[in-house]
Scaffold this active site. Structure first.
Site, PDB file in Angstrom:
ATOM      1  N   LYS A   3       5.143  77.259 120.390  1.00  0.00           N
ATOM      2  CA  LYS A   3       4.956  76.977 121.353  1.00  0.00           C
ATOM      3  C   LYS A   3       3.723  78.381 122.059  1.00  0.00           C
ATOM      4  O   LYS A   3       3.853  79.807 120.926  1.00  0.00           O
ATOM      5  CB  LYS A   3       6.225  76.972 122.438  1.00  0.00           C
ATOM      6  CG  LYS A   3       6.896  76.104 122.495  1.00  0.00           C
ATOM      7  CD  LYS A   3       7.610  76.145 123.475  1.00  0.00           C
ATOM      8  CE  LYS A   3       8.577  74.395 123.709  1.00  0.00           C
ATOM      9  NZ  LYS A   3       8.650  73.603 124.427  1.00  0.00           N
ATOM     10  N   ARG A  24      15.262  64.762 120.435  1.00  0.00           N
ATOM     11  CA  ARG A  24      14.670  64.317 120.181  1.00  0.00           C
ATOM     12  C   ARG A  24      15.928  63.697 118.572  1.00  0.00           C
ATOM     13  O   ARG A  24      16.553  63.269 118.616  1.00  0.00           O
ATOM     14  CB  ARG A  24      13.842  63.379 119.838  1.00  0.00           C
ATOM     15  CG  ARG A  24      12.918  63.816 118.892  1.00  0.00           C
ATOM     16  CD  ARG A  24      11.391  63.025 119.983  1.00  0.00           C
ATOM     17  NE  ARG A  24      10.784  64.209 120.819  1.00  0.00           N
ATOM     18  CZ  ARG A  24       9.458  63.143 121.345  1.00  0.00           C
ATOM     19  NH1 ARG A  24       8.877  62.402 121.176  1.00  0.00           N
ATOM     20  NH2 ARG A  24       8.997  64.031 122.147  1.00  0.00           N
TER      21      ARG A  24
HETATM   22  N1  BES Z   1      12.178  72.099 125.373  1.00  0.00           N
HETATM   23  C1  BES Z   1      11.266  71.158 125.431  1.00  0.00           C
HETATM   24  C2  BES Z   1      10.215  70.209 126.347  1.00  0.00           C
HETATM   25  C3  BES Z   1      10.462  71.377 127.746  1.00  0.00           C
HETATM   26  C4  BES Z   1       9.429  71.618 127.933  1.00  0.00           C
HETATM   27  C5  BES Z   1      11.538  71.174 128.219  1.00  0.00           C
HETATM   28  C6  BES Z   1       9.173  72.742 129.434  1.00  0.00           C
HETATM   29  C7  BES Z   1      11.381  72.136 129.946  1.00  0.00           C
HETATM   30  C8  BES Z   1      10.191  73.157 129.703  1.00  0.00           C
HETATM   31  C9  BES Z   1      11.273  70.030 124.006  1.00  0.00           C
HETATM   32  O1  BES Z   1      11.624  70.657 122.962  1.00  0.00           O
HETATM   33  C10 BES Z   1       9.277  70.265 124.038  1.00  0.00           C
HETATM   34  O2  BES Z   1       9.016  71.128 123.417  1.00  0.00           O
HETATM   35  N2  BES Z   1       9.109  69.114 124.302  1.00  0.00           N
HETATM   36  C11 BES Z   1       7.777  68.624 123.503  1.00  0.00           C
HETATM   37  C12 BES Z   1       7.360  67.140 123.146  1.00  0.00           C
HETATM   38  C13 BES Z   1       5.752  66.647 122.405  1.00  0.00           C
HETATM   39  C14 BES Z   1       5.725  68.078 120.882  1.00  0.00           C
HETATM   40  C15 BES Z   1       5.864  65.691 121.736  1.00  0.00           C
HETATM   41  C16 BES Z   1       6.870  68.850 125.027  1.00  0.00           C
HETATM   42  O3  BES Z   1       7.116  68.013 125.614  1.00  0.00           O
HETATM   43  O4  BES Z   1       5.213  69.285 125.069  1.00  0.00           O
HETATM   44 ZN    ZN Z   2      10.783  71.487 121.634  1.00  0.00          ZN
END
Ligand code: BES
Ligand code: ZN
Ligand code: ZN
Length: 498
Positions: A280, A354
């Site tokens: 990230k 997921r």
């Molecule tokens: N933990 C994150 C989702 C999240 C985002 C929680 C912002 C709280 C605040 C999750 O694991 C994630 O990174 N999801 C990605 C999915 C994508 C790679 C398809 C996302 O939402 O960007």
């Molecule tokens: Zn994630």
């Protein structure tokens, strides 16, 4: 904070501060018999003057603190706005109690009293109001002071003053329920506010074990090897980049006969989500310690259910791991095999929630648990769609969705159903495996939910995406800055309604 019900007159109660409710009704005080009118008389018409000068309007969320300068036994009066009289709700009373309590604490009060604000003139049920006040104060006064000295002293005592002793035991019962629920919510907040170097999967498991022995539910904790034996290749894939031991936490609460139906509550618990190899950006990364908020909600709900001695059987499942980078980390392009045998192509190691849920849900299905309810900080897309107040709800069973939304409404938590759109199922298709872990740019909360649904079989299932609602940037009613403890009260209401 100790909460008491006491029969008497609020204007003669010996506490540091009192709360009175004020409706927004064209500049009028309430009926002459109301607490706000009695306090106004003793203060020489100060509240009326405030209204005349528009210094207070009674708007929902507004709090005006008056100093009594010796005219009442208490030092402070917090006048809490409730909005128009015809629109006062239990949710509004809960938030007003939270705002008023915080205002008094800020001015050094360590004891406070309130009447059943909002009950008299609005027709709201006395017990429901008592419960809302106790919840509002307990939730609104929450703070996480483990790593620095608190700025203000704790509120030690709340007295709810009633005029007659008629229903004291009913009111006491309502307050007891409020305490169980708001303390469980605050427990979830504590877990989520802890940094990831403390709140590891092992620590979550330890906490579950402690809570199980205190409140009366069984806890079983599986480690890497047992997960491997069960075939949890998706969860283990996520865990592979971290030296921190992953834990699969199972909690069983049994109040109905052993053969009776058993609802499963499943909570995503990524104790830190770096994104893995699909790392990230660094902005906001510290927030990713919150990525175990679903698991914290499930553990806290189990403790509330057991503490309250709720009827029924409940199993909590919490797949807990970090998502880090390392020489053993799983990679984009890898293929993992989940516990139910399905193969998953990893497009992004950041879509790890997921994967963890795929194994936890497969496990629940294999164990014959039903219905299944999972709670997860799953997608940024859900936050984009619904903002920071509404959690997203998805289900393969409308009856379950309706029951869940009813539970959320009773709990005072904002939840909104989104479609589990079959039209988008093909977006999760992989060239080389049964499914891939990312859809495309659009409808990301929906394709994530569709991914999980591939592991539920025909079992009634509901998914709550709390990515936007698990933390808050500001105090607002019962919500305080930081972790919100979202979903605990709704899950509890759902279990109670089963
Ligand atoms: N933990 C994150 C989702 C999240 C985002 C929680 C912002 C709280 C605040 C999750 O694991 C994630 O990174 N999801 C990605 C999915 C994508 C790679 C398809 C996302 O939402 O960007
Ligand atoms: Zn994630
Ligand atoms: Zn995540």
């Amino acid at each position: 904070m100790k909460i008491e019900i006491s029969q008497g007159d609020i204007t003669t109660t010996h506490v540091d501060g009192i709360l009175v409710g004020l409706c927004e009704d064209s500049g009028q005080l309430g009926p002459a018999t109301s607490a706000v009118a009695a306090v106004d008389a003793l203060l020489g018409g100060a509240i009326g003057t405030l209204l005349d000068s528009k210094g207070a309007r009674g708007k929902a969320g507004e709090v005006t603190v008056l100093h009594t300068l010796g005219r009442l036994p208490c030092r402070l009066v917090a006048v809490c706005g409730l909005g128009p009289r015809s629109k006062v709700t239990i949710d509004g009373v809960r938030d007003a109690a939270a705002e008023g309590s915080r205002a008094l604490r800020k001015l050094g009060a360590t004891s406070m009293a309130t009447t059943l604000i909002g009950a008299g003139a609005t027709g709201l049920d006395d017990r429901a109001v008592a419960r809302a006040i106790a919840e509002g104060a307990t939730l609104g006064l929450y703070s996480f002071a483990k790593y620095k000295l608190p700025e203000v002293a704790d509120m030690e005592r709340l007295v709810i003053v009633v005029r007659t002793s008629g229903d004291t035991s009913g009111l006491q019962e309502a307050v007891a329920t409020a305490v169980v629920l708001s303390e469980a919510t605050n427990l979830a907040r504590d877990m989520v506010n802890e940094p990831a170097n403390y709140m590891t999967p092992s620590r979550m498991a330890e906490m579950a074990l402690d809570l199980g022995s205190t409140h009366g539910f069984e806890v079983t904790v599986l480690g890497r090897e047992e997960m491997a034996t069960l075939g949890m290749g998706a969860l283990l894939g996520v865990a592979s980049g971290s030296a921190e031991a992953p834990k699969f936490i199972r909690m069983d609460y049994t109040a109905a006969g052993g053969d009776a139906a058993r609802i499963a509550l499943v909570g995503k618990a990524i104790t830190f989500d770096s994104g893995g190899i699909s790392i990230k950006p660094s902005e906001g990364l510290a927030e990713m310690k919150d990525d175990m908020a679903g698991g914290a909600a499930v553990i806290a709900t189990m403790s509330a259910v057991a503490r309250a001695g709720a009827p029924g059987n409940v199993t909590g499942l919490v797949p807990a791991t970090e998502n880090l980078l390392g020489s053993r980390a799983y990679r984009p392009g890898d293929v993992l095999r989940a516990m139910n045998g399905k193969t998953i192509e990893v497009i992004s190691t950041d879509a790890e929630g997921r994967l963890a849920l795929a194994d936890a849900i497969s496990y629940a299905v294999k164990e014959g648990l039903a219905p299944l309810v999972d709670v997860a900080t799953l997608t940024g897309a859900c936050q984009v769609a619904l903002g920071k107040t509404y959690s997203g709800v998805f289900s393969n069973n409308q009856e379950l969705a309706d029951r869940f939304l009813g539970a959320a409404a009773r709990a005072g938590e904002r939840m909104w159903q989104l479609p589990l759109a079959d039209e988008y199922r093909e977006l999760n298709k992989s060239l080389i495996a049964d499914i891939k872990n990312v859809g495309n740019r659009h409808g990301g909360a929906i394709t994530a939910a569709l991914f999980i649904s591939e592991f539920t079989g025909d079992v009634p299932w509901l998914h709550v995406d709390i990515a936007g609602t698990s933390n808050s940037a500001k105090d607002n009613g019962v919500i305080v800055k930081g972790a919100t403890g979202v979903a605990v009260r709704t899950l509890y209401e759902l279990v109670r309604s089963s």
